[in-house]
Scaffold this motif. Structure first.
Motif, mmCIF file in Angstrom:
data_model
loop_
_atom_site.group_PDB
_atom_site.id
_atom_site.type_symbol
_atom_site.label_atom_id
_atom_site.label_comp_id
_atom_site.label_asym_id
_atom_site.label_seq_id
_atom_site.Cartn_x
_atom_site.Cartn_y
_atom_site.Cartn_z
ATOM 1 N N PRO A 1 39.054 37.928 58.346
ATOM 2 C CA PRO A 1 38.790 38.514 57.024
ATOM 3 C C PRO A 1 37.533 39.379 57.004
ATOM 4 O O PRO A 1 37.441 40.319 56.216
ATOM 5 C CB PRO A 1 38.610 37.297 56.113
ATOM 6 C CG PRO A 1 39.183 36.150 56.836
ATOM 7 C CD PRO A 1 39.170 36.491 58.299
ATOM 8 N N PHE B 1 33.012 41.725 48.196
ATOM 9 C CA PHE B 1 33.905 41.970 49.336
ATOM 10 C C PHE B 1 34.659 43.287 49.168
ATOM 11 O O PHE B 1 34.957 43.965 50.147
ATOM 12 C CB PHE B 1 34.910 40.828 49.512
ATOM 13 C CG PHE B 1 34.268 39.537 49.926
ATOM 14 C CD1 PHE B 1 33.727 39.379 51.188
ATOM 15 C CD2 PHE B 1 34.196 38.481 49.041
ATOM 16 C CE1 PHE B 1 33.119 38.193 51.567
ATOM 17 C CE2 PHE B 1 33.597 37.292 49.408
ATOM 18 C CZ PHE B 1 33.047 37.143 50.671
ATOM 19 N N GLU C 1 46.219 42.251 50.096
ATOM 20 C CA GLU C 1 46.638 40.950 50.611
ATOM 21 C C GLU C 1 46.649 39.899 49.491
ATOM 22 O O GLU C 1 47.539 39.054 49.418
ATOM 23 C CB GLU C 1 45.700 40.522 51.729
ATOM 24 C CG GLU C 1 46.144 39.287 52.470
ATOM 25 C CD GLU C 1 45.228 38.987 53.636
ATOM 26 O OE1 GLU C 1 44.299 38.181 53.462
ATOM 27 O OE2 GLU C 1 45.444 39.572 54.712
ATOM 28 N N LYS D 1 38.338 43.042 57.576
ATOM 29 C CA LYS D 1 39.163 43.774 56.621
ATOM 30 C C LYS D 1 38.270 44.467 55.601
ATOM 31 O O LYS D 1 37.248 43.938 55.197
ATOM 32 C CB LYS D 1 40.112 42.819 55.897
ATOM 33 C CG LYS D 1 41.149 42.239 56.814
ATOM 34 C CD LYS D 1 42.099 41.371 56.054
ATOM 35 C CE LYS D 1 43.125 40.808 57.037
ATOM 36 N NZ LYS D 1 44.110 39.990 56.372
ATOM 37 N N VAL E 1 39.359 38.692 44.162
ATOM 38 C CA VAL E 1 38.495 39.009 45.290
ATOM 39 C C VAL E 1 37.178 39.551 44.732
ATOM 40 O O VAL E 1 37.182 40.479 43.928
ATOM 41 C CB VAL E 1 39.148 40.045 46.238
ATOM 42 C CG1 VAL E 1 38.202 40.408 47.377
ATOM 43 C CG2 VAL E 1 40.469 39.527 46.779
ATOM 44 N N LEU F 1 41.845 43.553 51.562
ATOM 45 C CA LEU F 1 41.726 42.231 50.956
ATOM 46 C C LEU F 1 42.429 42.177 49.601
ATOM 47 O O LEU F 1 43.104 41.202 49.274
ATOM 48 C CB LEU F 1 40.254 41.847 50.793
ATOM 49 C CG LEU F 1 39.479 41.568 52.077
ATOM 50 C CD1 LEU F 1 37.995 41.427 51.772
ATOM 51 C CD2 LEU F 1 40.005 40.335 52.773
#
Length: 76
Positions: free
Chosen positions: A4, A59, A15, A7, A55, A12
């Motif tokens: 992860p 990130f 996904e 990515k 998320v 993210l």
């Protein structure tokens, strides 16, 4: 499955909604073609993508939302 940490935020986010950019586009009420043009999540879409995917913005766009640094107690 890849690490992860390797990515980017867009990967993210996609996904998180099941792996389909089309689904993310539908949830954002934009076209899949718009997402296909993104190299990263546009700054004006970060909060909406965070809300939809769960998320963290840290990130999704670490360049705009870096992790908070611990405070330094100057009285020490």
């Amino acid at each position: 499955m890849s690490d992860p940490d390797e990515k980017n935020g867009l990967e993210l986010a996609v996904e998180a909604v099941g792996g389909q950019a089309k689904k993310l586009a539908t949830l954002l009420e934009i076209t899949p073609q718009a997402i296909s043009q993104w190299k990263q999540i546009p700054s004006d879409r970060v909060i909406a993508v965070e809300r939809i995917t769960g998320v963290s913005r840290r990130f999704l766009r670490p360049d705009l939302h870096p992790p908070e640094l611990p405070s330094v107690d100057s009285a020490a």
